[in-house]
Motif scaffolding. Structure first.
Motif, short mmCIF file in Angstrom:
data_model
loop_
_atom_site.label_atom_id
_atom_site.label_comp_id
_atom_site.label_asym_id
_atom_site.label_seq_id
_atom_site.Cartn_x
_atom_site.Cartn_y
_atom_site.Cartn_z
N GLY A 1 0.81 -1.22 0.00
CA GLY A 1 0.00 0.00 0.00
C GLY A 1 0.84 1.26 0.00
O GLY A 1 0.56 2.22 -0.74
N ARG A 2 1.88 1.27 0.82
CA ARG A 2 2.75 2.45 0.88
C ARG A 2 3.47 2.66 -0.45
O ARG A 2 3.61 3.78 -0.93
N PHE A 3 3.94 1.55 -1.04
CA PHE A 3 4.64 1.66 -2.32
C PHE A 3 3.70 2.20 -3.40
O PHE A 3 4.08 3.05 -4.21
N ALA A 4 2.46 1.70 -3.44
CA ALA A 4 1.50 2.15 -4.45
C ALA A 4 1.18 3.64 -4.27
O ALA A 4 1.07 4.38 -5.26
N LEU A 5 1.02 4.09 -3.04
CA LEU A 5 0.76 5.51 -2.80
C LEU A 5 1.91 6.38 -3.31
O LEU A 5 1.70 7.40 -3.96
N LEU A 6 3.14 5.96 -3.01
CA LEU A 6 4.31 6.73 -3.47
C LEU A 6 4.39 6.73 -4.99
O LEU A 6 4.70 7.77 -5.60
N ALA A 7 4.14 5.58 -5.61
CA ALA A 7 4.26 5.49 -7.06
C ALA A 7 3.21 6.35 -7.76
O ALA A 7 3.50 7.01 -8.77
N ASN A 8 2.01 6.39 -7.24
CA ASN A 8 0.96 7.19 -7.87
C ASN A 8 1.12 8.67 -7.54
O ASN A 8 0.74 9.53 -8.33
N ALA A 9 1.69 8.98 -6.37
CA ALA A 9 1.96 10.37 -6.03
C ALA A 9 2.97 10.97 -6.99
O ALA A 9 2.96 12.18 -7.26
N ASP A 10 3.82 10.12 -7.54
CA ASP A 10 4.80 10.56 -8.53
C ASP A 10 4.10 11.22 -9.72
O ASP A 10 4.54 12.26 -10.22
N LEU A 11 2.98 10.62 -10.18
CA LEU A 11 2.24 11.20 -11.31
C LEU A 11 1.61 12.54 -10.94
O LEU A 11 1.62 13.49 -11.72
N VAL A 12 1.05 12.62 -9.72
CA VAL A 12 0.39 13.84 -9.28
C VAL A 12 1.38 14.99 -9.10
O VAL A 12 1.10 16.15 -9.40
N LEU A 13 2.59 14.65 -8.62
CA LEU A 13 3.59 15.67 -8.32
C LEU A 13 4.30 16.19 -9.57
O LEU A 13 4.74 17.34 -9.63
#
Length: 407
Positions: free
Chosen positions: A327-339
């Motif tokens: 879950g933590r990895f997925a949040l970080l990976a998708n935050a990459d797109l938002v940022l």
């Protein structure tokens, strides 16, 4: 864990470690279902070693057959102490068994050899003598120097795999393996003072590679040996062991933060393949490209997570449950797109960069942030917690290390 200490004519079973009288060399033999070979091995050791060098033999046994009982019976005729340390859970595979033997050895010199009679015991005194003459900490019995031979390797396939593995390891670790022609050898002598067992993180068969890379002694020398035919039984080398070896290589090569970051980036690049395949399949099925891209990106995230779990952070998985890490990895990976989009806008409007330059800089920035976030938020232990959590995927299994310290 119980340990059986066997002496000629007597067997004593105890719950504590009994230390035999120190010999000049402790021969450590890891065994897994080698009952058909150990009697012959002890006979060969008796014929070749005690007359030239005082010795003791320590079997570290992971067997599910009657190997321990066969060793006890054969030990009655041996003129040297023979110890059997049977492990209920074979943590770390053969490499883990050798580490247990290194910790339990009582002599200044330790010789590690296989239990299938492919390593000639007659060479044991020469390994120790060579180490003493050269003032070396590690003496490797090599098949690939003058006088050596790999004759006992069965078939061209095993020869090809052995040579390929040797080339790969020497290419990945040219400095650490300098002067070692046969890093795949399982036959070597090492000074007990040169071993730092606590830094070792064995996985599978290739313990010499682990020793050479993580705690290589300052002086290393080699002696030639002829690899013998197996006395009885079949090789334990399997495709599963091959994959375990590749995982071990990846873990050793990415032990430093810089190497781990490079590996993280390369794994990220491979994630584009499942992403693109998923996008093609979803759009071909009629889905709009925006939700299709969002869903396809999750395939890339899952792919990347599985690879970094097994190749980069294997020894750190014990700190959190798998679903917490995922879950933590997925949040970080998708935050990459938002940022990324706000960063591009910032670089263009505030720092007056061109769109291409701003995009490249944003990609590098988000990559570094994602790597640092993954290491800090997913795989570093929580403050005050240094024990494995209940239900962790790093629970000790056959061939898997359990309590390895972080790289």
């Amino acid at each position: 864990m119980s340990q059986e200490y066997t002496v000629p004519g007597k067997v004593v079973e105890t719950e504590t470690t009994e230390v035999p009288e120190p010999g000049a060399v402790t021969i450590v033999v890891p065994t897994f279902n080698e009952s058909a070979n150990v009697r012959q091995l002890l006979h060969q050791i008796t014929e070749a070693v005690p007359a030239r060098l005082p010795c003791e033999v320590l079997f570290v046994d992971d067997s599910t057959d009657d190997t321990p009982e066969v060793i006890e019976d054969a030990a009655q005729d041996c003129p040297f102490p023979v110890t059997v340390l049977h492990r209920e859970e074979p943590v770390g595979g053969l490499g883990g068994a050798v580490v247990e033997g290194l910790k339990a050895a009582t002599s200044d010199w330790i010789v590690v050899m296989d239990g299938d009679c492919q390593h000639p015991p007659s060479l044991v005194p020469d390994l120790v003598a060579t180490g003493e003459r050269a003032n070396a900490g590690l003496v490797v019995a090599s098949r690939y120097i003058k006088g050596g031979s790999r004759a006992g390797l069965a078939g061209s396939y095993r020869v090809f795999v052995s040579r390929g593995a040797t080339w790969l390891t020497k290419a990945l670790f040219p400095r650490r393996l300098h002067g070692i022609s046969d890093p795949m050898s399982g036959f070597f002598a090492i000074r007990r003072s040169a071993v730092t067992a606590e830094v070792l993180q064995p996985l599978g068969y290739k313990i010499l590679l682990e020793l050479a890379v993580r705690s290589r002694p300052r002086r290393v020398t080699e002696v030639p040996f002829v690899f013998q035919d197996r006395f009885a039984g079949e090789s334990k080398s399997t495709a599963q062991e091959g994959f375990r070896f590749l995982r071990h290589l990846a873990g050793l090569r990415t032990a430093s933060p810089v190497a781990r970051m490079v590996g993280f980036g390369l794994i990220g690049l491979t994630g584009f393949l499942p992403n693109l395949v998923g996008l093609w399949a979803l759009t071909a099925a009629g889905m709009h490209y925006v939700p299709a891209e969002i869903l396809a990106n999750q395939l890339g995230v899952a792919w990347n997570f599985l690879l970094i779990e097994h190749l980069l952070f294997r020894e750190r998985r014990r700190h959190r449950r798998w679903w917490d890490r995922a879950g933590r990895f997925a949040l970080l990976a998708n935050a990459d797109l938002v940022l990324r989009i706000p960063l591009i806008a910032l670089f263009v409007h505030q720092f007056h960069l061109g769109v291409l330059s701003a995009t490249a800089l944003a990609l590098v920035t988000t990559f570094v942030l994602r790597f640092a976030g993954t290491e800090a938020l997913v795989y570093l232990p929580r403050r005050g917690r240094d024990k494995p959590v209940r239900g962790s995927t790093a629970t000790a299994q056959q061939g898997e290390p359990f309590d390895s310290s972080p790289s």
